[in-house]
Motif scaffolding. Structure first.
Motif, PDB file in Angstrom:
ATOM      1  N   PHE A 183       0.836  -1.206   0.000  1.00 49.71           N
ATOM      2  CA  PHE A 183       0.000   0.000   0.000  1.00 49.71           C
ATOM      3  C   PHE A 183       0.862   1.243   0.000  1.00 49.71           C
ATOM      4  O   PHE A 183       2.096   1.172   0.054  1.00 49.71           O
ATOM      5  N   VAL A 193      -3.735   4.344  -1.516  1.00 52.99           N
ATOM      6  CA  VAL A 193      -4.570   3.140  -1.562  1.00 52.99           C
ATOM      7  C   VAL A 193      -3.856   1.910  -1.021  1.00 52.99           C
ATOM      8  O   VAL A 193      -2.619   1.836  -0.999  1.00 52.99           O
ATOM      9  N   ARG A 212      -3.752  -2.318  -1.513  1.00 54.15           N
ATOM     10  CA  ARG A 212      -4.068  -3.270  -2.581  1.00 54.15           C
ATOM     11  C   ARG A 212      -4.034  -4.710  -2.086  1.00 54.15           C
ATOM     12  O   ARG A 212      -3.031  -5.406  -2.320  1.00 54.15           O
ATOM     13  N   GLU A 260      -9.573  -2.058  -3.936  1.00 55.01           N
ATOM     14  CA  GLU A 260      -8.487  -1.362  -3.275  1.00 55.01           C
ATOM     15  C   GLU A 260      -9.123  -0.523  -2.170  1.00 55.01           C
ATOM     16  O   GLU A 260     -10.314  -0.222  -2.231  1.00 55.01           O
TER      17      GLU A 260
END
Lengths: 240, 633
Positions: A75, A79, A81, B34
C-alpha cells in the motif's frame, strides 16, 4: 534488546546498512533484498511504497517459537491493494499444539501440507524488497524473520519498520494528560490493533489471520497519518 | 479465496447492487477492491478530477455536493458513489467530502465495466437517474398479470346477438340453444356515426343497443306475467357499458366494480367480440374486492356495513401482497368507498323518501382521483338542482348529508377535519352556486383562499345526477387553462410541501442538513406530487381526475419536457406503493395504519428508490415555479 533498535543505535543509518549488507552477503535472496535499498530518511512518507506485514506465530519468543503464517499487503498513503498481497502457511519444525491450532484457525492438514519456512524465505524477501515494512507491534515480525534467515543462511536479516502500535502509544500512552489519568488510577486505553482501529472509525475484521491483520494494519496506518501527520513527514520520524 | 477478500465480499454482498450479483461476479469485484481511508472533513474527490474507480463506503459517511455547493446527497455504510461519473466522462462532476472518518472500497473501472456488461440489474442500478426506480416500477407492472393481460384473453366465444325487434321468447330460445346467460341487442343501422354503430362480416350496418340477461327475463317478463311475445326493445334498458378488447383485465374488473355490473360486452373498436362475466375475472385472478363490493350492496343497515371494515382492510392487504400496483389498489379501494357511499345514500333515501329534486353526491380528494388508500378522511359535497328551495328542500338534504356522513364515519372514513362534507351548509348548494364558487376561485385567485379550496379541484360524482358534476368539470377545464393568475397561485401552493433529500441511516435527511425521525410519506411525497400534477393538468385543460390519467393528458399536450411525465408517473406509482406497503404492514402488525414511516424499516433498495422519487418531485416543483411564474408585484 531488539535487534532493530540495536542496529539503529550502532549504525549511521539504514541506507548505509543496506548498502553494506548488499555488498557483503553471499546469499542471492538477501543480496537482492538489500540491493533494492531503503528510502532516504528525509524522504516524505507519501511517495514511499509500503508493505503491511503480519506473522502468526506459536508464541512470543523467536528462539523457542515458530512462524505459522505470513500475510503481506502492499500500500501507500493513497490506496491499499489486498489483491496484490501475499499469504503463506508455514510448517513449523515441531507439531502445532491444539490450542494454537484453534487460535490461528489453521487446520492440521493445511499445516501438514505447507512448506517449511526455509523453502519460502526467498519469496518472502523478494516480496518485501523495495518496500518499507509496516507492522502492528514491532517485536514479532522482525525478530522472527531474522531468526528464520539466521537458521537458514547463518546471516542476519534486518530492515527498518513502522510500528502502528508504537505510533498509537505516542498519543494514547504519553503526554501529560495520560500521566494524570494514570495517577487517578484510570486504565490506559488499549492500543491493540482492533481497539486502535475503533478510534479511527475503522470496521471490525475477524482477527488471527495474517493477511487480514496486514490489511487492517495498513488501514490503521493510513488513518493515523490522516489524523496526526502531514503527508510530507520524513520517514525518519516514523520508522524504527 | 483468501480471508481478507472474504471479509470484503461478505460486506459488499449485503448491499445493493452487489447483493444481486452472481457469486463469481461478486468474488471478481471483491478481489479487485483497493482500500482508502479519509479523515472526517477531508475532500475525497474534487470536481473535474479523473475518476478511476467506483467508491463503496465500508464505514463512515460522505456528502455529495452540486456545482453550486448545495448538498445533493449524504451516503453511509454500503452506499456507492462515482457511478455516474464512471458511466459518463470519467471525471468528477459532484465533489465528495468525508463527514465522518471513512473507509472506502474502490472498485477499478475495468471491473465496474465488466459488472455492468455481465449483470443487467447491476447496470440498471448504477445507470444515471431514473433507471433503477423505473425498472423497479416496470418490473412490478410486468409481474402483474391483471395489468399485462388484455381483456380479450378472457373471451371464450363470439357474442350471441339478436335484433331488438324480436320477441323475448325468441331471445330465450336463442340463449338456451347457445347455453349463454346474456344476449346483445341490435337494430339495423343507417350509416349513422355512433359509438355503437358497426358493420358485420357481410357488410350490413348495425347499432348495438343493449343487453338482456337471464335476470331481466325473470324479473321483467316472468315475474310480471308479461307475454313471451313482448318485443325485446321494451325491456332493454339502454345505457350499455362496454369495454375495448385491448384494455386490461384489471380495467374490466374496475369497470364492473364501478358500475356494480357482472357482465361487460367487449368491443373491438365498435364491433362486439364477446361478453366477459365477473366470474371469468374471478376465475382468472382471485380478487376479493369483487366480492366485497357485492357484499356491500347486500348489507341492509349501517351497522352491518360498518362490520365490513375488517374485510375492507383484509382485501387491501391481499392486494398489496399479491403485488398489485397502486393504481389497481387505489381503483379497487375507491370502488369500495364509492359503493359504501351509494349504499348509505340508498339507506337514507329509503327512510327519508325519494329526493324532492335531482341532486348529486360529489366527492373530492382521493376518492375523486380514484387513488384511495386504506385510511382516508371523507371529502364530499352535494350539488343540488337549481330549483332548490331552502324552505321546502333544505331539511331533506341536510338530513341526507348527515346520514351519509355519519355512516361513512362509522365505516372507518372519519369526518373531514377541514369540514369538506355535504353536512357543511357551504358545500351543499345548487349547481349555479357551485359554478359561482369555481368561477370565483379561478377568476380571483388568492393563494391563501386557494389553499383551502384546492381540494375541490379534484372532483367526481358518486351518486345521483352525474351531469351536475360533469358541468363543473367542464367549467374548470375550460376556465382554468385560460387563467395564468389562477395557475400561478395554484403552482405557488403546490410548492408549499417539499420532499426531503432522502433517508440516511435511521433518520430523514432534510435539504438543509437537519434530521427527522419519521417521514409522513403522504404529506412529503404523494400529496405534493398530486399538487404538481393537478396544476399541469388544469393548465392543459384536462378533465381527468386520476393522477396517472392526468399525466397521460399532460403528456399528450406536450406540456412537459420529453420524458418528464414518465418520470412523474413512476415516481407517483413508487411513492404510492411505498405508502400502501407500509400501511399493509401496519395492519398485519395489528397497528392502526398511518402515513408515518420510520427510516430504519426501509430497505436499502427502497431507500435508493425513494431518494430518486423525491428527486424527481423536487425537480418537478422547480419546473412548476418556472412554468407558471407568479406575477411580479
Amino acid at each position: 534488546m531488539v535487534p532493530g533498535e540495536q542496529q539503529r543505535q550502532e549504525s549511521p543509518g539504514w541506507q548505509e546498512y543496506f548498502a553494506r549488507q548488499a555488498g557483503a552477503t553471499t546469499t542471492p535472496a538477501l543480496q537482492a533484498f538489500y540491493a533494492a535499498g531503503v528510502p532516504d530518511e528525509e524522504r516524505p512518507i507519501h511517495d514511499i511504497p509500503l508493505m503491511a506485514l503480519d506473522l502468526e506465530t506459536t508464541g512470543m519468543d523467536p528462539r523457542e517459537h515458530a512462524i505459522v503464517s505470513i500475510g503481506m499487503v502492499p500500500f501507500d498513503l493513497r490506496v491499499i491493494r489486498p489483491s496484490a498481497g501475499h499469504y503463506w502457511v508455514v510448517k513449523p519444525p515441531r507439531p502445532l499444539r491444539e490450542e494454537s491450532i484453534a487460535f490461528h484457525r489453521i487446520t492440521h492438514s493445511e499445516v501438514e501440507h505447507a512448506p517449511p519456512i526455509a523453502a519460502i524465505l526467498g519469496e518472502v524477501l523478494a516480496a518485501l524488497a523495495g518496500h518499507l515494512v509496516v507492522v502492528h507491534y514491532r517485536n514479532i515480525e522482525r525478530p522472527f524473520l531474522d531468526a528464520a534467515v539466521m537458521a537458514s543462511h547463518g546471516e542476519h536479516c534486518l530492515f527498518p519498520l513502522i510500528d502502528t502500535m508504537a505510533l498509537e502509544a505516542r498519543w494514547e500512552r504519553q503526554g501529560r494528560l495520560q500521566g494524570i489519568k494514570r495517577l487517578l488510577g484510570m486504565q490506559p486505553l488499549s492500543i491493540r490493533l482492533a481497539d486502535s482501529r475503533g478510534r479511527y472509525g475503522l470496521p471490525n475484521y475477524s482477527a488471527h489471520h495474517a493477511k487480514v491483520d496486514a490489511m487492517a494494519t495498513a488501514e490503521l496506518f493510513q488513518a493515523q497519518m490522516a489524523r496526526h501527520f502531514r503527508t510530507d513527514t520524513p520517514v525518519s520520524e516514523l520508522w524504527f | 479465496m483468501e480471508a481478507e477478500i472474504r471479509e470484503i465480499r461478505d460486506h459488499m454482498g449485503q448491499y445493493p447492487p452487489f447483493d444481486g450479483l452472481r457469486d463469481e461476479l461478486l468474488d471478481d469485484a471483491a478481489s479487485a477492491v483497493e482500500i482508502a481511508y479519509f479523515k472526517a472533513g477531508t475532500t475525497i474527490s474534487e470536481r473535474d478530477q479523473p475518476v478511476e474507480a467506483l467508491s463503496y463506503i465500508r464505514s463512515g459517511a460522505v456528502e455529495v455536493y452540486l456545482h453550486n455547493g448545495q448538498l445533493y446527497n449524504r451516503l453511509g455504510e454500503g452506499d456507492i458513489f462515482g457511478q455516474f461519473d464512471l458511466l459518463r466522462n470519467r471525471q468528477v462532476r459532484f465533489p465528495v467530502q468525508a463527514i465522518e472518518d471513512t473507509l472506502l472500497y474502490l472498485i477499478p473501472k475495468s471491473v465496474f465495466d465488466r459488472l455492468c456488461a455481465a449483470d443487467d440489474n447491476f447496470a440498471d442500478f448504477v445507470e444515471l437517474s431514473g433507471s433503477r426506480l423505473k425498472s423497479t416500477v416496470e418490473q412490478s407492472l410486468r409481474d402483474n398479470d391483471m395489468i399485462a393481460t388484455r381483456v380479450r384473453r378472457l373471451i371464450s366465444r363470439l357474442p350471441v346477438m339478436i335484433e331488438e325487434s324480436a320477441t323475448v321468447q325468441a331471445a330465450a330460445r336463442l340463449m338456451t340453444d347457445n347455453d349463454v346467460s346474456s344476449v346483445l341487442l341490435l337494430k339495423p343501422g343507417n350509416g349513422e356515426d355512433s359509438d355503437r354503430a358497426f358493420s358485420d362480416a357481410e357488410g350490413r350496418q348495425w347499432l348495438l343497443t343493449g343487453m338482456i340477461t337471464d335476470k331481466d327475463l325473470r324479473q321483467r317478463i316472468i315475474a310480471e306475467g308479461a307475454s313471451g311475445q313482448t318485443p325485446l326493445s321494451i325491456i332493454s334498458h339502454g345505457n350499455l357499458i362496454t369495454i375495448q378488447s385491448d384494455e386490461s383485465v384489471n380495467e374490466a374488473m374496475l369497470t364492473m366494480l364501478r358500475n356494480n355490473i357482472q357482465r361487460l360486452p367487449v368491443l373491438h373498436r365498435r364491433r362486439p367480440v364477446g361478453v366477459v362475466h365477473l366470474s371469468d375475472i374471478v376465475r382468472y385472478e382471485t380478487n376479493n374486492s369483487v366480492y366485497l363490493v357485492n357484499n356491500i350492496f347486500n348489507r341492509t343497515s349501517v351497522k352491518a356495513l360498518a362490520r365490513l371494515t375488517p374485510e375492507v382492510r383484509a382485501s387491501f392487504v391481499r392486494l398489496v401482497d399479491e403485488g398489485a400496483t397502486s393504481r389497481m389498489i387505489g381503483g379497487a379501494m375507491s370502488s369500495v368507498g364509492r359503493s359504501l357511499m351509494r349504499r348509505l345514500v340508498e339507506f337514507a333515501e329509503a327512510e327519508l323518501g325519494p329526493p324532492p329534486i335531482p341532486y348529486c353526491i360529489m366527492v373530492h380528494g382521493s376518492l375523486a382521483r380514484n387513488d384511495q388508500s386504506i385510511i382516508t378522511d371523507q371529502d364530499n359535497a352535494m350539488v343540488l338542482h337549481d330549483s332548490f328551495d331552502a324552505e321546502r328542500h333544505g331539511e331533506y338534504f341536510r338530513e341526507l348529508a348527515r346520514r351519509v356522513s355519519d355512516g361513512l364515519d362509522a365505516c372507518g372514513y372519519p369526518y373531514c377535519k377541514g369540514g369538506v362534507m355535504a353536512t357543511n351548509d357551504l358545500w351543499r348548494q345548487p349547481l349555479a352556486r357551485w359554478k359561482r364558487y369555481f368561477s370565483d376561485w379561478i377568476a380571483k385567485p388568492d393563494p391563501q383562499r386557494l389553499l383551502h379550496s384546492s381540494i375541490f379541484f379534484d372532483l367526481d360524482a358518486v351518486h345521483g345526477e352525474e351531469r351536475f358534476v360533469e358541468e363543473l368539470q367542464d367549467l374548470i377545464a375550460s376556465r382554468a387553462k385560460a387563467s395564468p393568475l389562477f395557475l400561478a397561485a395554484l403552482a405557488r401552493n403546490a410548492l408549499g410541501r417539499t420532499p426531503p433529500l432522502g433517508l440516511f441511516r435511521t433518520f430523514v435527511l432534510e435539504k438543509d442538513g437537519r434530521h427527522n425521525n419519521t417521514i409522513n410519506i403522504k404529506r412529503r411525497g404523494i400529496a405534493p406530487m398530486n399538487d404538481v400534477i393537478r396544476v399541469h393538468a388544469l393548465g392543459v385543460g384536462s378533465r381527468a381526475q386520476n393522477g396517472f390519467e392526468r399525466l397521460d393528458d399532460i403528456s399528450r399536450a406536450g406540456a412537459l419536457p420529453a420524458g418528464q411525465t414518465d418520470k412523474l408517473s413512476y415516481a407517483l406509482e413508487y411513492l404510492s406503493m411505498v405508502r400502501m406497503r407500509h400501511q399493509a404492514q401496519e395492519i398485519k402488525n395489528d397497528h392502526e395504519p398511518d402515513n408515518a414511516m420510520q427510516p430504519e424499516h426501509v430497505s436499502d433498495v427502497e431507500r435508493h428508490n425513494l431518494k430518486e422519487a423525491f428527486q424527481i418531485l423536487s425537480n418537478a416543483q422547480k419546473f412548476l415555479r418556472f412554468r407558471y411564474p407568479s406575477p411580479s408585484r
